[in-house]
Scaffold this active site. Structure first.
Site, PDB file in Angstrom:
ATOM      1  CB  THR A 180      50.498  64.416  -7.267  1.00  0.00           C
ATOM      2  OG1 THR A 180      50.087  65.092  -5.906  1.00  0.00           O
ATOM      3  CG2 THR A 180      52.049  63.811  -6.636  1.00  0.00           C
ATOM      4  CD  GLU A 221      53.063  70.143  -1.437  1.00  0.00           C
ATOM      5  OE1 GLU A 221      51.481  69.318  -0.770  1.00  0.00           O
ATOM      6  OE2 GLU A 221      52.466  69.725  -2.736  1.00  0.00           O
TER       7      GLU A 221
END
EC number: 2.3.2.2
Length: 578
Positions: A395, A432
């Site tokens: 991230t 994800e």
């Protein structure tokens, strides 16, 4: 919505249709600042702001660049959350670009033939782990709402870097050196586009400073700049679906899944703390845990005046984390499919009850989830199984204040390092769906809230945050990458600034402490030995052997209206001003 009023939410009407671009104003210009994890991205944001763009315009340009120069962390084929402050309205809203599972997803899709969870790397480096990318839909929705410049103009810097090339940074090289062995080099291992992109003829990653060009990404940006629907309903969507469905471990994502995706504009979730309001994204973001940490601290015996110098203040902070993480792990999931006791989790009586478990003298004997349902009148109580979601890191995060005083705090991701390692159009596909629990029931057969389901969004740790003062004016923006650790990293900056009286940079530079479960991870290189010893003597199970790789970006508005930024030295963060 009654429960949200109780939680001090900011109320907005939903954006139901495309609106015209926000007209530039003639109001007095405020100081401008951009903080990102990469110099190219910071400059891209400043370039847009110089041209009169909004914070949202700058965010689009920044993320387009990060997708190229920091592909291990985020990208246009990933997703994210954007928290936005509109200075003209003194209002906060949240744009949700979290990925969704395909319609053909099943609860057992990450279980092997023996009904056991498959290995994480097998799941990650596969088509099974890719959710419908939400990033571009989110950015487009935010631009319709808050854009000042033409959409097509916001991809120029990224396109130039993709065409002319950019120099591989030390951090990108470090990621390739450590994790390049997991990038498929043969078709038996998986699609090899990433290996061909990053590795030379000697089968070694290109060195620091190597000029890396990505013409495929430049072509993708050309299509997106002309019409964002090219990503969701055009040739890019078809390429993504085809790549996802390749072996080994082919996925189930289809062009129909991609075409059906819609980003959402939410009400912000807010928690009063001292004399400020701290706001973030509702589930499937885990920001509620940040709010819980603050609420537990405010209901506890309180910090001493010694601030960060007092080990017992760190012990209090660790215990507040442990309680908040326990509840977050147990209850937070996609609220479209699972009831989440948000009202109860942030109810002052519940927070006081949780805070009462904290001792001044020794670590808590056990750490379990509480029962917020009794404080949650809007929904029916559920019994959830023990969470089995795995802990991974990835991230990026950045913050922006524009000339109108509008603010963006945005966290973006492709989940793990280089996502699935599969590339389409010069972009890395996200993994994800490994943010779901691989198991859908616990050992007692109870359903796990964050289990896989069709069209469901996996729980996210992303917690972009904006703080308002007691007049409703912007005060601070913060957030971080770091997987599940994001909650702890973000809370650290808030405690450092508002409780321990530190500057934003000093708060960022504090040792990272992550207390999820019984183990308390403490950043060895930044923490003095005296702190490690004191926390161990207190009874905490301290692991001081690991580095904690945060990437915090912070902007604080000072009393005189000037801005003070902070960039995390643990990455390649850069502060930019005009």
């Amino acid at each position: 919505m009654n429960q949200y009023r109780f939680l001090c939410l900011f109320m907005f009407t939903s954006l139901m249709a495309c609106s015209s671009e926000k007209a530039p104003t003639e109001e007095k210009k405020s100081p401008v600042m951009v903080v990102t994890a990469n110099p190219h991205a910071t400059e891209a944001g400043l370039e847009v702001l110089r041209a009169g763009g909004s914070a949202v315009d700058a965010a689009i340009a920044i993320e387009a660049v990060l997708s190229l120069v920091e592909p291990q962390s985020s990208g246009l084929a990933g997703g994210g959350f954007m928290v936005h402050f509109d200075a003209s309205e003194n209002a906060i809203s949240v744009f949700d670009g979290r990925e969704t599972a395909p319609a053909a997803a099943t609860a057992d899709m990450f279980l092997d033939a023996d009904n056991k969870p498959m290995g994480f790397l097998d799941a990650k480096n596969s088509g099974l782990s890719t959710g419908v990318p939400g990033m571009l839909a989110m950015l487009s929705l935010a631009h319709e709402d808050q854009g000042l410049l033409e959409w097509s103009s916001l991809f120029k810097r990224a396109s130039q870097l993709a065409t002319d090339g950019f120099n591989i940074s030390p951090r990108l090289y470090g990621m390739l050196e450590r994790y390049g062995k997991y990038i498929p080099a043969t078709l038996e291992e998986g699609p090899t586009e990433a290996h061909e992109y990053f590795f030379g003829d000697n089968d070694q990653p290109h060195p620091v400073g190597h000029l890396l060009k990505n013409p495929d990404y430049a072509n993708t940006l050309k299509l997106i700049a002309a019409d964002v629907s090219a990503f969701y309903k055009g040739p890019i969507a078809a390429q993504i679906a085809e790549m996802v469905q390749r072996p080994p471990r082919a996925g189930r994502l289809t062009v129909e899944d991609i075409a059906a995706y819609q980003a959402v504009k939410h009400h912000a979730l807010c928690q009063p703390y001292k004399d400020v309001q701290v706001c973030g994204a509702p589930p499937p973001s885990s920001w509620v845990a940040v709010g819980m940490i603050l609420g537990i601290l405010e209901n506890s015996h309180g910090f001493s005046e010694k601030g960060a110098e007092d080990p017992m203040n760190w012990a209090l902070f660790a215990q507040a984390q442990q309680l908040a993480y326990a509840d977050r792990d147990q209850y937070v999931a996609d609220t479209r499919q699972v009831d989440v006791p948000l009202q109860g989790m942030l109810h002052p009586d519940y927070l006081a009850q949780r805070a009462a478990l904290i001792s001044k003298d020794s670590a808590m004997p056990s750490i379990t989830a509480g029962d917020p349902w009794k404080y949650n009148t809007a929904t029916t109580a559920q019994v959830n199984g023990i969470d089995a979601t795995q802990d991974v890191h990835g991230t990026t995060h950045f913050v922006i204040v524009d000339a109108q005083g509008d603010v963006v705090s945005m966290t973006a991701t492709v989940e793990s390092i280089f996502g699935t390692t599969r590339m389409v159009g010069g972009m890395f596909l996200n993994n994800e769906l490994t943010d779901f629990s691989f198991r859908h029931t616990d050992d007692k057969g109870l359903p796990i809230a964050n289990a896989v389901a069709p069209n469901k969004k996996p729980r996210s740790s992303m917690s972009p945050t904006i703080v308002l003062d007691n007049n409703g004016q912007f005060l601070m923006a913060t957030g971080s990458p770091g997987g599940n650790n994001i909650i702890a990293y973000t809370a650290k900056t808030l405690v450092g600034v508002f409780d321990w009286g530190l500057s934003p940079q000093d708060a960022v530079d504090l040792p990272n402490l992550v207390a999820r479960g019984e183990k308390v991870r403490l950043e060895k290189d930044a923490a003095p030995d005296s702190l490690i010893k004191a926390l161990k003597d207190f009874g905490l199970n301290v692991d001081a052997s690991r580095g904690e790789n945060s990437g915090l970006s912070v902007i604080l508005r000072k009393p005189d209206g000037t801005l003070e930024g902070a960039a995390d030295k643990r990455r390649e963060g850069v502060i930019g001003t005009l």
